[in-house]
Structures are given as structure tokens and as C-alpha cells.
Design a protein around this motif. Sequence first.
Motif, mmCIF file in Angstrom:
data_model
loop_
_atom_site.group_PDB
_atom_site.id
_atom_site.type_symbol
_atom_site.label_atom_id
_atom_site.label_comp_id
_atom_site.label_asym_id
_atom_site.label_seq_id
_atom_site.Cartn_x
_atom_site.Cartn_y
_atom_site.Cartn_z
ATOM 1 N N ASP A 2 0.819 -1.219 0.000
ATOM 2 C CA ASP A 2 0.000 0.000 0.000
ATOM 3 C C ASP A 2 0.851 1.267 0.000
ATOM 4 O OD1 ASP A 2 -2.319 -1.491 -0.041
ATOM 5 O OD2 ASP A 2 -2.747 -1.256 2.106
ATOM 6 N N MET A 3 2.064 1.181 0.548
ATOM 7 C CA MET A 3 2.968 2.337 0.567
ATOM 8 C C MET A 3 3.694 2.518 -0.769
ATOM 9 S SD MET A 3 4.648 2.484 4.360
ATOM 10 C CE MET A 3 5.015 0.765 4.607
ATOM 11 N N GLY A 4 3.421 1.648 -1.736
ATOM 12 C CA GLY A 4 4.028 1.786 -3.049
ATOM 13 C C GLY A 4 5.217 0.891 -3.294
ATOM 14 N N LEU A 5 5.546 0.042 -2.355
ATOM 15 C CA LEU A 5 6.688 -0.866 -2.501
ATOM 16 C C LEU A 5 6.224 -2.127 -3.223
ATOM 17 C CD1 LEU A 5 8.094 -0.240 1.053
ATOM 18 C CD2 LEU A 5 9.119 0.515 -1.094
ATOM 19 N N VAL A 6 5.986 -1.990 -4.517
ATOM 20 C CA VAL A 6 5.438 -3.068 -5.323
ATOM 21 C C VAL A 6 6.483 -3.585 -6.313
ATOM 22 C CG1 VAL A 6 3.053 -2.282 -5.094
ATOM 23 C CG2 VAL A 6 4.458 -1.436 -6.975
ATOM 24 N N THR A 7 6.306 -4.809 -6.751
ATOM 25 C CA THR A 7 7.216 -5.431 -7.706
ATOM 26 C C THR A 7 7.383 -4.554 -8.945
ATOM 27 O OG1 THR A 7 6.553 -7.608 -6.934
ATOM 28 C CG2 THR A 7 7.619 -7.510 -9.079
ATOM 29 N N GLY A 8 8.635 -4.364 -9.334
ATOM 30 C CA GLY A 8 8.946 -3.576 -10.520
ATOM 31 C C GLY A 8 9.205 -2.109 -10.255
ATOM 32 N N GLU A 9 8.864 -1.622 -9.082
ATOM 33 C CA GLU A 9 9.034 -0.200 -8.754
ATOM 34 C C GLU A 9 10.493 0.107 -8.418
ATOM 35 O OE1 GLU A 9 7.960 3.459 -8.844
ATOM 36 O OE2 GLU A 9 6.404 1.930 -9.042
ATOM 37 N N LYS A 10 10.951 1.271 -8.861
ATOM 38 C CA LYS A 10 12.312 1.727 -8.565
ATOM 39 C C LYS A 10 12.336 2.347 -7.168
ATOM 40 C CE LYS A 10 13.817 5.511 -10.409
ATOM 41 N NZ LYS A 10 14.326 6.536 -11.326
ATOM 42 N N VAL A 11 13.385 2.067 -6.408
ATOM 43 C CA VAL A 11 13.541 2.605 -5.069
ATOM 44 C C VAL A 11 14.993 3.060 -4.892
ATOM 45 C CG1 VAL A 11 13.976 0.336 -4.054
ATOM 46 C CG2 VAL A 11 13.121 2.148 -2.615
ATOM 47 N N THR A 12 15.175 4.192 -4.200
ATOM 48 C CA THR A 12 16.508 4.747 -3.935
ATOM 49 C C THR A 12 16.686 4.920 -2.440
ATOM 50 O OG1 THR A 12 16.366 5.992 -6.004
ATOM 51 C CG2 THR A 12 18.084 6.653 -4.457
ATOM 52 N N LEU A 13 17.822 4.469 -1.914
ATOM 53 C CA LEU A 13 18.141 4.703 -0.505
ATOM 54 C C LEU A 13 18.715 6.111 -0.405
ATOM 55 C CD1 LEU A 13 18.337 3.568 2.383
ATOM 56 C CD2 LEU A 13 20.668 2.891 1.827
ATOM 57 N N THR A 14 17.993 7.023 0.256
ATOM 58 C CA THR A 14 18.419 8.423 0.329
ATOM 59 C C THR A 14 19.030 8.795 1.669
ATOM 60 O OG1 THR A 14 16.192 9.128 0.964
ATOM 61 C CG2 THR A 14 16.737 9.182 -1.380
ATOM 62 N N GLY A 15 18.845 7.970 2.690
ATOM 63 C CA GLY A 15 19.423 8.305 3.982
ATOM 64 C C GLY A 15 19.303 7.178 4.982
ATOM 65 N N VAL A 16 20.168 7.251 5.987
ATOM 66 C CA VAL A 16 20.162 6.277 7.075
ATOM 67 C C VAL A 16 20.295 7.065 8.372
ATOM 68 C CG1 VAL A 16 21.325 4.269 8.077
ATOM 69 C CG2 VAL A 16 21.301 4.573 5.599
ATOM 70 N N ALA A 17 19.466 6.751 9.355
ATOM 71 C CA ALA A 17 19.528 7.430 10.645
ATOM 72 C C ALA A 17 20.892 7.180 11.298
ATOM 73 C CB ALA A 17 18.416 6.931 11.551
ATOM 74 N N PRO A 18 21.318 8.056 12.197
ATOM 75 C CA PRO A 18 22.641 7.933 12.826
ATOM 76 C C PRO A 18 22.935 6.560 13.443
ATOM 77 C CG PRO A 18 21.705 10.050 13.363
ATOM 78 C CD PRO A 18 20.634 9.276 12.633
ATOM 79 N N MET A 19 21.948 5.921 14.006
ATOM 80 C CA MET A 19 22.163 4.603 14.609
ATOM 81 C C MET A 19 21.901 3.467 13.608
ATOM 82 S SD MET A 19 23.189 5.267 17.643
ATOM 83 C CE MET A 19 23.005 3.792 18.606
ATOM 84 N N GLY A 20 21.666 3.812 12.333
ATOM 85 C CA GLY A 20 21.463 2.813 11.294
ATOM 86 C C GLY A 20 20.030 2.380 11.073
ATOM 87 N N ASP A 21 19.111 2.913 11.838
ATOM 88 C CA ASP A 21 17.713 2.513 11.732
ATOM 89 C C ASP A 21 16.842 3.691 12.140
ATOM 90 O OD1 ASP A 21 15.640 0.750 11.246
ATOM 91 O OD2 ASP A 21 15.897 -0.393 13.085
#
Length: 86
Positions: free
Chosen positions: A36-55
Motif C-alpha cells: 500500500d505504501m508503493g513498494l510493489v514489484t517492478g518499482e524503482k527505489v533509492t536509498l536516500t538516507g540512514v539514521a545515525p544509529m542505522g535505523d
Amino acid sequence: MTAVSSERTLDQLGHGEQGRIVRVSGERTLRRRLLDMGLVTGEKVTLTGVAPMGDPLELLVKGYHLSLRKAEARLIIVESVNASNL
């Protein structure tokens, strides 16, 4: 020219790296929420950031920013290919 591809979980992408979603797993309710959040098969995704503790991880998908816990990102399999093929 053939693109080199490899599958890995979404939490294994490097900062700024892009991937294409291959599969979303997990228990039914969580899987539905991720889809529902748009994380569907075939969709492009980019990692834009990581919190200081990694999560959590910050992602760009369908033109909007989304934060996911690492545990949730591990349920998403992405195919990493060179940027010209995305």
C-alpha cells in the motif's frame, strides 16, 4: 551490452543506490501495508538516507520519501542494476 544484476534485500543498498523491487515478503498484514505504501514489484527505489544509529532507512519511491525500519526493509528483495537500465 548486458546489465549486471544481483538480488539482495533493500537494507543492503548503499546510500544513493537504486534498485528495482523483485519481491515483497512478510506476514500478510505487514506485506499488505508495504504494498500500500508503493513498494510493489517492478518499482524503482533509492536509498536516500540512514539514521545515525542505522535505523530507520529513508527511501525515495514513486516520488515521495518513506522511512522503513531495517527489519521491514529486509523483507523486500531488490535487483541492483546500473542506473541507465532503471
